[in-house]
Design a protein around this motif. Structure first.
Motif, PDB file in Angstrom:
ATOM      1  N   TYR A  55       9.428  64.077 -22.755  1.00 29.16           N
ATOM      2  CA  TYR A  55       9.793  64.643 -24.024  1.00 29.16           C
ATOM      3  C   TYR A  55      11.316  64.719 -24.148  1.00 29.16           C
ATOM      4  O   TYR A  55      11.730  64.727 -25.325  1.00 29.16           O
ATOM      5  CB  TYR A  55       9.220  66.014 -23.754  1.00 29.16           C
ATOM      6  CG  TYR A  55       7.635  66.085 -24.080  1.00 29.16           C
ATOM      7  CD1 TYR A  55       7.140  65.806 -25.384  1.00 29.16           C
ATOM      8  CD2 TYR A  55       6.989  66.678 -22.994  1.00 29.16           C
ATOM      9  CE1 TYR A  55       5.654  65.538 -25.385  1.00 29.16           C
ATOM     10  CE2 TYR A  55       5.607  66.483 -23.136  1.00 29.16           C
ATOM     11  CZ  TYR A  55       4.922  65.884 -24.448  1.00 29.16           C
ATOM     12  OH  TYR A  55       3.616  65.918 -24.880  1.00 29.16           O
ATOM     13  N   LYS A 106      11.987  62.107 -26.527  1.00 31.47           N
ATOM     14  CA  LYS A 106      11.650  62.496 -27.623  1.00 31.47           C
ATOM     15  C   LYS A 106      12.289  63.454 -28.302  1.00 31.47           C
ATOM     16  O   LYS A 106      11.957  64.100 -29.512  1.00 31.47           O
ATOM     17  CB  LYS A 106       9.942  62.794 -27.493  1.00 31.47           C
ATOM     18  CG  LYS A 106       9.152  61.505 -26.939  1.00 31.47           C
ATOM     19  CD  LYS A 106       7.755  62.007 -27.143  1.00 31.47           C
ATOM     20  CE  LYS A 106       7.029  61.853 -28.343  1.00 31.47           C
ATOM     21  NZ  LYS A 106       5.539  62.041 -28.483  1.00 31.47           N
ATOM     22  N   ASP A 142      12.265  66.416 -27.647  1.00 30.92           N
ATOM     23  CA  ASP A 142      11.421  67.858 -27.865  1.00 30.92           C
ATOM     24  C   ASP A 142      11.767  68.817 -26.606  1.00 30.92           C
ATOM     25  O   ASP A 142      11.236  68.900 -25.708  1.00 30.92           O
ATOM     26  CB  ASP A 142       9.891  67.338 -27.696  1.00 30.92           C
ATOM     27  CG  ASP A 142       9.003  68.557 -28.098  1.00 30.92           C
ATOM     28  OD1 ASP A 142       9.337  69.666 -28.073  1.00 30.92           O
ATOM     29  OD2 ASP A 142       7.782  68.300 -28.649  1.00 30.92           O
TER      30      ASP A 142
END
Length: 326
Positions: A287, A290, A292
């Protein structure tokens, strides 16, 4: 006439006694067969993951013979599967050690379950006590390999190496010994020696998936993701439901930018073993790629909760400070 009558009474009494003794032997033999059959049924149901039905069968076996440690210990194993969050299963594992106080086997069994719930010091105490009992080579190997594994988890590879070397002297072709000794050598920084042992394992048994899995893990540590993926694919082919293979392959896929493939592997790994701190760490790194941050921090905190720092060091703590503390 009195003498004749007396002789007849004695004569028939003798046969009545013989009949009763024979009947008792038959009943005891039937019971012995019956409790062993019930135990075997329970083991079969356990293997099929029908734990509540397995419990019913083992309770019947114990009802016939409550002096067999193997039955009582197995009930503890079943209860662990049904609800490991209670201490009830330990009652039976401990009772088994009391039924056979001179045997190392109930202690080895209980130590294994102490390890399962991360009570490593208690596990080591049981392994220590098991070594004081009369042991054959197979039980000695079991104790040295398992205690060595606990010491590795406690980040004490030098002490683990002592145990695993003793096991290796007893049987240098035992796959469990070779696997744990190779992992220990890896922790000691002796990667070439470790690699030789994993290759030896494949030579002995090419279907032994842990060797392929660990070769994949070694290759990934060196950044050799092509070979790592090949080794881990082979391990997964041999056992598609092994959570550590899936987690390690997810990490490799993450490093070759197969993000979605990595997420599938890591998620499946966590379905199979939701307590694996390393998988949460890998998911956090995914993540992070990404961007996030919410899910990064969620997974870092789960990694910490499940003991990453204890087993693998401070990486997760540093990442939490870097990304999650404002």
């Amino acid at each position: 006439m009195k003498i004749l009558l007396l002789r007849i009474i004695v004569y028939f009494t003798k046969y009545i006694l013989l009949f009763l003794i024979l009947n008792l032997l038959i009943i005891n033999h039937f019971k012995a067969q019956n409790d062993s059959i019930l135990y075997e049924n329970s083991v079969e149901l356990y293997g099929e993951k029908k734990y509540k039905k397995a419990l019913i069968e083992i309770n019947k076996a114990i009802g016939i013979n409550d002096k067999k440690a193997i039955y009582v210990s197995f009930k503890g194993q079943i209860l662990f599967k049904i609800n490991k969050d209670t201490d009830e299963f330990f009652t039976y594992l401990t009772k088994a050690t009391e039924i056979e106080p001179n045997s190392p086997l109930p202690l080895i069994e209980r130590a294994y379950y102490y390890e399962k719930i991360n009570e490593y010091q208690n596990a080591i105490l049981d392994y220590n006590d098991a070594l004081k009992k009369e042991n054959v080579d197979s039980t000695l190997i079991s104790v040295y390999v398992n205690r060595g594994g606990v010491l590795l988890k406690l980040q004490k590879p030098d002490l683990a190496y002592e145990d695993l070397s003793k096991a290796y002297k007893i049987d240098s072709n035992n796959m469990g010994v070779l696997n744990n000794l190779a992992m220990c050598l890896e922790d000691l920084g002796k990667r070439k020696e470790s690699n030789k042992l994993f290759l030896k394992m494949i030579t002995i048994d090419s279907l032994f998936f842990p060797a392929w899995m660990n070769l994949g893990f070694q290759a990934s540590l060196k950044g050799d993701y092509v070979h790592a993926l090949a080794y881990l694919n082979k391990a997964n082919e041999l056992d598609p439901n092994q959570p550590y293979t899936l987690n390690n392959r997810g990490f490799v896929k993450l490093n070759i930018d197969d993000i979605e493939g990595a997420l599938i592997d890591i998620n499946k790994s966590l379905e199979l073993d939701p307590n694996n701190s390393y998988a949460y760490r890998n998911k956090a790194l995914l993540y992070l790629k990404k961007n996030d941050i919410k899910l990064v921090c969620e997974n870092l905190h789960l990694a910490k909760k499940y003991g990453f720092t204890i087993y693998f060091g401070e990486e997760v703590d540093k990442l939490i400070k870097q990304h999650c503390i404002k």
